[in-house]
Design a protein around this motif. Structure first.
Motif, PDB file in Angstrom:
ATOM      1  N   ILE A 198       0.806  -1.232   0.000  1.00  0.00           N
ATOM      2  CA  ILE A 198       0.000   0.000   0.000  1.00  0.00           C
ATOM      3  C   ILE A 198       0.839   1.284   0.000  1.00  0.00           C
ATOM      4  CG2 ILE A 198      -1.649   1.351   1.399  1.00  0.00           C
ATOM      5  CD1 ILE A 198      -3.081  -1.329   1.972  1.00  0.00           C
ATOM      6  N   PRO A 199       1.914   1.389   0.819  1.00  0.00           N
ATOM      7  CA  PRO A 199       2.644   2.673   0.861  1.00  0.00           C
ATOM      8  C   PRO A 199       3.096   3.174  -0.515  1.00  0.00           C
ATOM      9  CG  PRO A 199       3.342   1.295   2.682  1.00  0.00           C
ATOM     10  CD  PRO A 199       2.442   0.443   1.825  1.00  0.00           C
ATOM     11  N   ALA A 200       3.424   2.252  -1.423  1.00  0.00           N
ATOM     12  CA  ALA A 200       3.903   2.666  -2.747  1.00  0.00           C
ATOM     13  C   ALA A 200       2.814   3.400  -3.537  1.00  0.00           C
ATOM     14  CB  ALA A 200       4.372   1.443  -3.528  1.00  0.00           C
ATOM     15  N   PHE A 201       1.546   3.195  -3.160  1.00  0.00           N
ATOM     16  CA  PHE A 201       0.438   3.839  -3.879  1.00  0.00           C
ATOM     17  C   PHE A 201      -0.016   5.149  -3.232  1.00  0.00           C
ATOM     18  CE2 PHE A 201       0.067  -0.462  -5.497  1.00  0.00           C
ATOM     19  CZ  PHE A 201      -0.402  -0.294  -6.784  1.00  0.00           C
ATOM     20  N   LEU A 202       0.450   5.421  -2.016  1.00  0.00           N
ATOM     21  CA  LEU A 202      -0.140   6.538  -1.268  1.00  0.00           C
ATOM     22  C   LEU A 202       0.151   7.907  -1.872  1.00  0.00           C
ATOM     23  CD1 LEU A 202       0.377   5.314   2.417  1.00  0.00           C
ATOM     24  CD2 LEU A 202      -1.742   5.298   1.066  1.00  0.00           C
ATOM     25  N   ASP A 203       1.215   8.003  -2.686  1.00  0.00           N
ATOM     26  CA  ASP A 203       1.536   9.295  -3.303  1.00  0.00           C
ATOM     27  C   ASP A 203       0.783   9.532  -4.604  1.00  0.00           C
ATOM     28  OD1 ASP A 203       3.221  10.087  -1.336  1.00  0.00           O
ATOM     29  OD2 ASP A 203       5.025   9.234  -2.267  1.00  0.00           O
ATOM     30  N   ARG A 204       0.044   8.556  -5.054  1.00  0.00           N
ATOM     31  CA  ARG A 204      -0.702   8.773  -6.307  1.00  0.00           C
ATOM     32  C   ARG A 204      -1.698   9.925  -6.121  1.00  0.00           C
ATOM     33  NH1 ARG A 204      -1.137   3.523 -10.147  1.00  0.00           N
ATOM     34  NH2 ARG A 204       1.023   2.911  -9.885  1.00  0.00           N
ATOM     35  N   PRO A 205      -1.944  10.689  -7.195  1.00  0.00           N
ATOM     36  CA  PRO A 205      -2.645  11.968  -7.016  1.00  0.00           C
ATOM     37  C   PRO A 205      -4.095  11.859  -6.554  1.00  0.00           C
ATOM     38  CG  PRO A 205      -2.233  11.506  -9.345  1.00  0.00           C
ATOM     39  CD  PRO A 205      -1.463  10.501  -8.578  1.00  0.00           C
ATOM     40  N   ASN A 206      -4.743  10.696  -6.745  1.00  0.00           N
ATOM     41  CA  ASN A 206      -6.153  10.636  -6.327  1.00  0.00           C
ATOM     42  C   ASN A 206      -6.353   9.853  -5.031  1.00  0.00           C
ATOM     43  OD1 ASN A 206      -5.900   7.951  -7.205  1.00  0.00           O
ATOM     44  ND2 ASN A 206      -8.026   7.905  -7.939  1.00  0.00           N
ATOM     45  N   VAL A 207      -5.278   9.469  -4.354  1.00  0.00           N
ATOM     46  CA  VAL A 207      -5.430   8.658  -3.132  1.00  0.00           C
ATOM     47  C   VAL A 207      -5.593   9.560  -1.908  1.00  0.00           C
ATOM     48  CG1 VAL A 207      -4.351   6.945  -1.628  1.00  0.00           C
ATOM     49  CG2 VAL A 207      -4.139   6.735  -4.117  1.00  0.00           C
ATOM     50  N   LEU A 208      -6.713   9.382  -1.207  1.00  0.00           N
ATOM     51  CA  LEU A 208      -7.022  10.262  -0.067  1.00  0.00           C
ATOM     52  C   LEU A 208      -6.630   9.666   1.278  1.00  0.00           C
ATOM     53  CD1 LEU A 208     -10.578  11.540  -1.061  1.00  0.00           C
ATOM     54  CD2 LEU A 208      -8.394  12.722  -1.314  1.00  0.00           C
ATOM     55  N   GLY A 209      -6.464   8.332   1.352  1.00  0.00           N
ATOM     56  CA  GLY A 209      -6.143   7.750   2.648  1.00  0.00           C
ATOM     57  C   GLY A 209      -6.348   6.247   2.665  1.00  0.00           C
ATOM     58  N   ILE A 210      -6.501   5.703   3.870  1.00  0.00           N
ATOM     59  CA  ILE A 210      -6.653   4.266   4.078  1.00  0.00           C
ATOM     60  C   ILE A 210      -8.127   3.958   4.321  1.00  0.00           C
ATOM     61  CG2 ILE A 210      -5.997   2.320   5.560  1.00  0.00           C
ATOM     62  CD1 ILE A 210      -3.646   3.401   3.952  1.00  0.00           C
ATOM     63  N   GLY A 211      -8.698   3.075   3.500  1.00  0.00           N
ATOM     64  CA  GLY A 211     -10.116   2.729   3.669  1.00  0.00           C
ATOM     65  C   GLY A 211     -10.619   1.867   2.522  1.00  0.00           C
ATOM     66  N   GLU A 212     -11.801   1.215   2.679  1.00  0.00           N
ATOM     67  CA  GLU A 212     -12.532   1.198   3.898  1.00  0.00           C
ATOM     68  C   GLU A 212     -12.092  -0.003   4.725  1.00  0.00           C
ATOM     69  OE1 GLU A 212     -16.824   0.278   3.287  1.00  0.00           O
ATOM     70  OE2 GLU A 212     -16.340   0.166   1.170  1.00  0.00           O
ATOM     71  N   ILE A 213     -11.357   0.318   5.792  1.00  0.00           N
ATOM     72  CA  ILE A 213     -10.928  -0.704   6.741  1.00  0.00           C
ATOM     73  C   ILE A 213     -12.018  -0.857   7.800  1.00  0.00           C
ATOM     74  CG2 ILE A 213      -8.472  -0.342   6.363  1.00  0.00           C
ATOM     75  CD1 ILE A 213      -8.404   1.396   8.892  1.00  0.00           C
ATOM     76  N   GLY A 214     -11.902  -1.886   8.628  1.00  0.00           N
ATOM     77  CA  GLY A 214     -12.905  -2.051   9.675  1.00  0.00           C
ATOM     78  C   GLY A 214     -13.133  -3.504   9.981  1.00  0.00           C
TER      79      GLY A 214
END
Ligand SMILES: [Zn+2]
Lengths: 280, 87
Positions: free
Chosen positions: A92-108
């Motif tokens: 996941i961390p490798a994708f976090l800088d992509r321009p449309n990624v807002l955060g981590i979800g939907e976890i739960g």
């Protein structure tokens, strides 16, 4: 009428749905990662899915001038397999800088199992380590009340969590106060059968106020309605709510929450260029 | 919004849902077999509906919820049935 759709699984919808949403006044759509309806056979399946959420789907939405954002994670329905979960979380961390990624979800949580709780804790840790906002899925039907309290306990036990940057979704009358009283944002999901009807959603807004609440359709491959938010806005007007009150709930509120990530912008100019640049 | 206006807006829909529920229970009672945990929970939830006081929706949702607090050892299934199997 203008609105934000903060939770929609557009990969499982047809392109006509984008056209209908934009016609109804949708100004941005956000897509959290979820279960595909079947368990993926490997971490590579998640890699392909994350590429779809961060590359292909924003381009499909851009055909209608609609900004598309995504949230990435391993969903709770696939959290029983801990080694798969570890492999996916590592990616996941490798994708976090992509321009449309807002955060981590939907976890739960889904069935409130020990492994689901363990993987939820790991994903909360991941979000804290990378300073990401969080979108939380609460369980269905009979599992929701127990699961919501377990989720709130995990989040409260993590000192890195700022409740103002966490939305706990799919609240109903028995869980909305648990979420709001702890300082989190609450999402109300409008479904034809399970979750919440437009009338009940408006009841909750009238009882608890519109602060820290958003509405979403959570449309996916199941029975769901991509236009549920604008239809609920219409129902609010029939109930005598002002144009301003409706706009605050379906437009201003989601913007207030989502704008905590500076990537969230309603100006879609240059969007495709940004996506293409992210591929290089 | 006053009571008359709300009644005008929602009475026909609520009446229809109530009759659907009654017809469902008639259908169940004409069938062979016994009530499982879902029907037992539904009957208990109906008792809440008849009581005076606020938060009827919340009370009914709680009757239809798993009241335990500890995580279960394994998920087992992925789906939910709408009522707690231990009822
Ligand atoms: Zn969802």
């Amino acid at each position: 009428m203008r609105y934000i759709e903060p939770h929609a699984h557009m990969i499982s919808r047809v392109t006509d749905d984008y056209a209908a949403m934009v016609t109804a006044g949708c100004r941005a759509v956000c897509e959290p990662a979820f279960w595909a309806g079947f368990d993926r056979s490997s971490a590579q399946g998640f890699y392909d899915y994350f590429c779809q959420l961060t590359d292909y789907e924003p381009r499909r939405a851009a055909q209608f001038g609609l900004p598309h954002y995504s949230w990435l994670c391993l969903n709770p329905k696939e959290a029983e397999n801990l080694s798969l979960a570890n492999d996916v979380l590592a990616m996941i961390p490798a994708f976090l800088d992509r321009p449309n990624v807002l955060g981590i979800g939907e976890i739960g949580l889904n069935k409130n199992s020990r492994n689901e709780v363990a993987v939820f804790e790991k994903q909360v840790d991941l979000a804290v380590r990378y300073d990401q906002m969080i979108l939380v899925h609460t369980p269905h039907l009979e599992d929701k009340w127990k699961g919501t309290r377990l989720i709130v306990d995990v989040l409260k036990n993590n000192r890195g969590i700022d409740p103002a940057r966490v939305i706990i979704d799919h609240v109903e009358e028995h869980t909305v106060d648990v979420v709001l009283d702890a300082g989190f944002w609450a999402g109300i999901t409008l479904y034809p059968q399970s979750k919440c009807t437009p009338a009940r959603a408006i009841d909750m807004v009238e009882v608890y106020g519109a602060q820290r609440i958003w509405l979403n359709c959570a449309c996916d491959w199941g029975q769901s309605d991509p236009l549920a938010v604008p239809k609920t806005a219409l129902e609010m007007k029939r109930r005598g709510h002002s144009e301003e009150a409706v706009d605050r709930l379906v437009y201003e509120n989601p913007i207030q929450f989502l704008s905590q990530n500076p990537k969230f912008q309603l100006d879609e100019i240059g969007w495709e260029d940004k996506c293409r640049a992210a591929q290089k | 919004m006053d009571r008359l206006h709300l009644t005008d807006l929602y009475f026909a829909e609520a009446r229809s849902k109530l009759i659907d529920l009654a017809a469902f229970l008639d259908r169940i009672e004409r069938s062979d077999g016994t009530d499982d945990f879902r029907i037992k929970s539904l009957r208990a939830a109906l008792n809440e509906l008849g009581k005076p006081g606020p938060e009827k929706a919340k009370k009914i949702l709680l009757v239809l919820s798993d009241p335990t607090e500890k995580p279960v050892p394994e998920a087992g299934t992925k789906s939910a049935s709408g009522a707690w199997s231990g009822f």
